[in-house]
Design a protein around this motif. Structure first.
Motif, mmCIF file in Angstrom:
data_model
loop_
_atom_site.group_PDB
_atom_site.id
_atom_site.type_symbol
_atom_site.label_atom_id
_atom_site.label_comp_id
_atom_site.label_asym_id
_atom_site.label_seq_id
_atom_site.Cartn_x
_atom_site.Cartn_y
_atom_site.Cartn_z
ATOM 1 N N ASP A 165 28.782 55.426 68.866
ATOM 2 C CA ASP A 165 28.558 56.590 69.045
ATOM 3 C C ASP A 165 27.035 57.117 69.488
ATOM 4 O O ASP A 165 26.091 56.573 69.198
ATOM 5 C CB ASP A 165 28.845 57.541 67.639
ATOM 6 N N GLY A 177 31.124 57.520 72.096
ATOM 7 C CA GLY A 177 30.984 58.848 71.756
ATOM 8 C C GLY A 177 29.923 59.642 72.434
ATOM 9 O O GLY A 177 28.835 58.938 72.645
ATOM 10 N N ASP A 236 33.059 63.419 63.907
ATOM 11 C CA ASP A 236 32.160 62.430 63.418
ATOM 12 C C ASP A 236 31.746 63.127 62.306
ATOM 13 O O ASP A 236 30.666 63.654 62.241
ATOM 14 C CB ASP A 236 31.154 62.241 64.344
ATOM 15 N N GLU A 248 32.814 66.154 68.799
ATOM 16 C CA GLU A 248 32.271 65.436 70.080
ATOM 17 C C GLU A 248 33.278 65.192 71.133
ATOM 18 O O GLU A 248 34.424 65.449 71.003
ATOM 19 C CB GLU A 248 31.727 63.981 69.770
ATOM 20 N N TRP A 260 33.485 51.080 67.667
ATOM 21 C CA TRP A 260 33.149 52.443 67.790
ATOM 22 C C TRP A 260 31.640 53.032 67.834
ATOM 23 O O TRP A 260 30.840 52.536 66.897
ATOM 24 C CB TRP A 260 33.591 53.290 66.574
ATOM 25 N N ALA A 275 34.811 61.505 73.332
ATOM 26 C CA ALA A 275 34.678 60.279 73.412
ATOM 27 C C ALA A 275 35.678 59.671 74.597
ATOM 28 O O ALA A 275 36.648 60.079 74.926
ATOM 29 C CB ALA A 275 35.096 59.705 72.035
#
Length: 337
Positions: free
Chosen positions: A83, A261, A170, A141, A81, A143
């Protein structure tokens, strides 16, 4: 097509195909047990999942009622993940809040951090925290989930690798971030588990709203039932998704199932930092931005960070007003002693 992972007692949930109107699902776990497994074998599996989606719309396969409360995040855990912070307006405001200058390079080189991906929150599960004074905040957000991306991938290769799109909350702890970042080693405690929308959708489901680089629709954020943000994800995004993916792949291969993200969706207004919805603006996708604007205008923030009992809802609707991804709706709860 729209895909979800239903809670079934396992860590990764069971894969289902969801109808376009989010009312029905059909079980896909007999074909491939989890979404990660589907992503690992996308070229082989995706055509079969697409056929199931078409059959579901036609009423030609067994179907059950889809309840968003029964869904995990589409990937309850992920290999990676990462971001980013593609909306530089957000970066500028949040850094201003903690008294940090913003280098000019932030306008030309994307910011990115590696978040914890071993355990995501389900989209309707509570945000459980031990202390309200940690400065609990949401960040709305967009993603993307990618297929395998080679090291040093071009932006064209990056765009071709996008398989799914989701929304994100998030979760951020603003009170812990300054001291943590001052150590020079990045986020950890100040970035607890994130949550993703009940369903992930393939790019073709978005029609003209998705152009391969940007998602041109507002992200609706409500706080305790009142409109808080309506920022458009396709506006003021300085770095598009292919650029973000290529940036992440500069020195490493990205494995299938990697989530990238966008960072907090943030729009300017007439060159300024934006206004609340009640004052004719599009509002904000996190509380921190509103607090910064309040400080600039009055000398001090007025809006508190999330308290126990507060509920945030994050959703995106198409031009006809229909929910695309389902809603992330989470209430902050105190951890048990």
């Amino acid at each position: 097509m729209k895909l979800a992972s239903l809670k079934d007692g396992s860590r990764d949930g069971g894969l289902v195909v969801v109808s376009r109107d989010l009312t029905l699902f059909t079980d896909a776990s007999f074909l491939v047990p989890t979404l990660q497994s589907a992503l690992d074998n996308w070229q082989r599996v995706a055509p079969h999942l697409q056929a199931m989606a078409e059959s579901l719309e036609a009423g030609a396969v067994p179907a059950e009622r889809f309840h968003e409360h029964h869904a995990h995040s589409p990937l309850p855990r992920a290999y990676q993940w990462a971001d980013c912070s593609a909306y530089v307006n957000h970066v500028e405001l949040v850094r201003r809040a903690r008294g940090a200058e913003m280098p000019e390079s932030f306008w030309t080189d994307p910011l990115i951090y590696q978040g914890g991906s071993d355990s995501f929150l389900a989209p309707r599960d509570p945000i459980i925290m031990a202390d309200e004074d940690w400065g609990i905040d949401f960040e709305a957000e967009v993603a993307v989930v990618v297929d395998d991306v080679p090291i040093g991938a071009s932006e064209e290769e990056a765009e071709a690798a996008i398989r799914l799109i989701m929304l994100v909350n998030d979760v951020s702890l603003r009170g812990l971030a300054p001291a943590e970042l001052a150590k020079g080693f990045g986020f950890f405690q100040s970035k607890p588990s994130s949550a993703f929308s009940p369903v992930a959708v393939t790019p073709d489901e978005l029609g003209e709203a998705w152009d391969g680089e940007y998602l041109h629709l507002p992200v609706n954020v409500d706080l305790n039932g009142k409109p808080f943000g309506r920022a458009n994800a396709g506006v003021d995004m300085v770095f598009n998704f292919p650029r973000l993916i290529a940036h992440a792949a500069k020195t490493r291969r990205l494995a299938a199932g990697t989530i990238i993200g966008s960072g907090t969706v943030s729009n300017k207004l007439d060159g300024g930092p934006g206004k609340p919805i009640a004052r004719g603006g599009v509002g904000y996708s996190c509380i921190a931005e509103q607090r910064v604007v309040e400080t600039l205008e009055t000398g001090s923030p007025e809006t508190p960070f999330l308290r126990f009992g507060d509920t945030v809802r994050i959703e995106m609707k198409d031009l006809a007003g229909h929910s695309i991804f389902g809603a992330i709706e989470q209430t902050v709860q105190a951890a048990a002693n």
